[in-house]
Design an enzyme around this catalytic site. Structure first.
Site, PDB file in Angstrom:
ATOM      1  N   CYS A 174      -3.698   8.155   6.405  1.00 27.17           N
ATOM      2  CA  CYS A 174      -2.420   8.247   7.122  1.00 27.17           C
ATOM      3  C   CYS A 174      -2.664   8.515   8.601  1.00 27.17           C
ATOM      4  O   CYS A 174      -1.970   7.974   9.460  1.00 27.17           O
ATOM      5  CB  CYS A 174      -1.561   9.384   6.562  1.00 27.17           C
ATOM      6  N   CYS A 179       4.441   8.394   2.569  1.00 25.70           N
ATOM      7  CA  CYS A 179       4.448   9.722   1.959  1.00 25.70           C
ATOM      8  C   CYS A 179       4.641  10.799   3.027  1.00 25.70           C
ATOM      9  O   CYS A 179       4.746  10.513   4.216  1.00 25.70           O
ATOM     10  CB  CYS A 179       3.156   9.943   1.200  1.00 25.70           C
ATOM     11  N   ASP A 220       2.635   2.402   2.676  1.00 27.43           N
ATOM     12  CA  ASP A 220       2.961   2.974   3.995  1.00 27.43           C
ATOM     13  C   ASP A 220       2.975   1.956   5.122  1.00 27.43           C
ATOM     14  O   ASP A 220       2.110   1.085   5.218  1.00 27.43           O
ATOM     15  CB  ASP A 220       2.078   4.176   4.370  1.00 27.43           C
ATOM     16  N   CYS A 262       0.817  -1.210   0.000  1.00 24.35           N
ATOM     17  CA  CYS A 262       0.000   0.000   0.000  1.00 24.35           C
ATOM     18  C   CYS A 262       0.855   1.266   0.000  1.00 24.35           C
ATOM     19  O   CYS A 262       0.349   2.363  -0.205  1.00 24.35           O
ATOM     20  CB  CYS A 262      -0.913   0.044   1.219  1.00 24.35           C
TER      21      CYS A 262
END
Lengths: 146, 393
Positions: free
Chosen positions: A102, A58, A35, A33
């Protein structure tokens, strides 16, 4: 695209690293994915004495991990468990819609570290921490299902 | 203020000052509609036709085979949707393309699939190249159109268009190529290539944004996409973007005139950059090393994510691009990098640099100086890198 707070935390992330004798380690996300967040906590008298993180991801993944460590440092376990992804987003002055996951990862990585802490204490973490679900976008037919 | 190092010329290029000068009269005093009758409009009309000649000359085409459009996406849509409609009348419903086309092509094909067309996407293999025999094998009696890009926008690989077009011709299949990344950078001659339709866009070679062209070989008749007035010989309606068209004509002329010299310089910078950057451990070049656009670099650095890399390069004033999922707003990494067989976790860590005629050796050295510490810093905080190191210890 990102707020000043996000860029500031990305450029100068707080509490990066590992804790060699951590009392709990939590890892969420996956490489596919894009992360992975890994949280290390040191617990003393029911408080988060120290917290460190390592993140692959990111800019917002790094920024959310960084600010989340600041938000739970020195707090009780109960307070750390109460940290919501929404609070993380607010503290960063907002995130773009497709980066909200996130902040979910940041919340979950802390919960995973605390769950690991309880497990090491011989306490079943599920009634306290609850189920730690995988990142939502993986379940919504996102990257991992392709 | 740090010096801006622009290394994203595949995204867009700076408008050439000489091109702007040519455009200015048509943005100011010469504002007439070229379709009008009075003599005031003659200057605009003649400027459009001069530009058409310039584009035709650059491509080795006839002037009546050049149609001005709003850019690469419109040209692709027109060629593919328009020809699909035309071939359907002859009972042809199958289109062949490649897995790593630009979305202007892939999404157009998706739209056609919903209308009942069938589409075959050819693999592009690890080197980013379509195989001629695989195209040949994919042709069926229903195949009416093949559309394969000349140079890929992410990894810059250059397809064997001449051979692909020849196979199509032998089998009565019309061949379109999206040459948006190629025109102005590598030689493009429609007769030598044997293509039937070709898309190009001005802003990829120092022309203005919002203008492009579709080359349509005489006798090839895609249906009209934009209905309306009689502009472009009744095949593409809408008042001409006169200044843009003038800019396109001038930009393509300049690009072709300086192509050899620029390409040599860019190839040197590209190869120098790749050689140096490959010294970073666990890095790789994506796509064929040599058979690629002169200014294109595409690399992956394991254990890091592309968007973080771009943000840190940006802090050094470096403009670059990545096929990482995070930069696209989608959840998947670049379909181009997946098409050449990279696993997701490696594709996430990609970096595209596209050098242009203004790029200097100093710029490249500045990027080479900034890059390794950034990769190192991101790896130091990456649990994925930690795992990679452990697994390979």
């Amino acid at each position: 695209m990102y707020t000043e707070q996000v860029m500031e935390h990305f450029a100068n992330p707080r509490n990066v690293g590992e804790i060699a004798d951590a009392d709990g380690i939590g890892e969420v996300g996956n490489a596919k994915c894009g992360d992975i967040m890994k949280m290390y906590i040191k617990v003393e008298d029911g408080r988060i004495k120290d917290v460190k993180f390592k993140t692959y991801g990111c800019g917002s993944a790094i920024a959310t991990s960084s600010i989340a460590t600041e938000m739970i440092m020195g707090k009780t376990i109960e307070e750390a468990l109460a940290l919501s992804n929404k609070a993380v987003v607010e503290a960063l002055g907002g995130l773009p819609a497709h980066k909200i996951h996130c902040s979910v990862l940041a919340e979950q990585s802390i919960k995973a570290a605390i769950a690991d802490y309880y497990t090491r204490q011989g306490i079943d973490p599920t009634p306290i921490v609850g189920n730690i679900s995988e990142c939502e976008h993986c379940h919504d037919g996102g990257c991992c299902n392709n | 203020m740090k010096k801006l190092i622009y290394a994203d010329n595949a995204a867009t290029t700076a408008l050439s000052p000489a091109v702007l000068t040519k455009m200015m009269p048509y943005l100011t005093t010469q504002y007439a509609n070229p379709s009008s009758l009075y003599s005031f409009s003659e200057e605009a009309k003649s400027a459009v036709e001069t530009a058409r000649e310039q584009v035709a000359t650059a491509l080795g085409a006839r002037v009546n085979e050049i149609y001005f459009t709003s850019g690469g996406s419109e040209s692709d849509n027109w060629a593919i949707k328009g020809f699909a409609q035309a071939m359907k009348k002859k009972g042809k419903t199958h289109i062949i393309s490649s897995a790593f086309e630009h979305h202007a092509v892939l999404h157009t094909l998706k739209a056609l699939e919903k209308q009942g067309f069938t589409v075959t996407l050819l693999p592009v293999h690890e080197d980013g190249l379509v195989r001629v025999d695989e195209l040949k094998a994919a042709i069926t009696p229903e195949t009416g159109l093949a559309t394969i890009m000349m140079a890929n926008n992410e990894i810059g690989t250059i397809q064997p268009i001449k051979e692909l077009a020849a196979v199509c011709k032998e089998n009565g299949v019309v061949f379109h190529t999206d040459a948006v990344q190629a025109v102005g950078h590598i030689p493009v001659n429609v007769d030598e290539l044997g293509v039937d339709m070709l898309s190009l866009s001005a802003h990829k070679f120092h022309g203005p944004k919002g203008v492009g062209a579709l080359y349509i070989r005489r006798g090839v008749l895609p249906a009209v996409l934009i209905d309306g007035g009689a502009q472009e010989r009744g095949r593409r309606a809408g008042t001409e973007n006169v200044a843009g068209i003038v800019g396109l004509g001038e930009a393509i002329t300049l690009a072709v005139a300086t192509m050899d010299e620029t390409a040599l310089k860019l190839q040197e910078l590209r190869d120098y950059f790749m050689d140096q950057a490959l010294q970073i451990e666990r890095s790789r070049v994506n796509g064929h090393r040599v058979n690629r656009l002169p200014g294109n670099v595409n690399m992956c650095f394991e254990g890091i994510e592309g968007e973080s890399l771009l943000l840190m390069l940006d802090m050094h004033g470096i403009c670059a691009s990545s096929g990482s999922a995070c930069t696209s707003g989608s959840l998947d990494p670049s379909h181009v990098l997946l098409a050449i067989g990279l696993p997701h976790e490696i594709a996430h860590g990609s970096l595209r640099l596209s050098f242009g005629e203004d790029t200097t050796k100093e710029d490249v050295d500045a990027i080479l100086q900034a890059l390794p510490p950034i990769v190192e810093r991101l790896r130091a905080m990456s649990p994925l890198w930690e795992r990679i190191v452990k697994e390979n210890a």
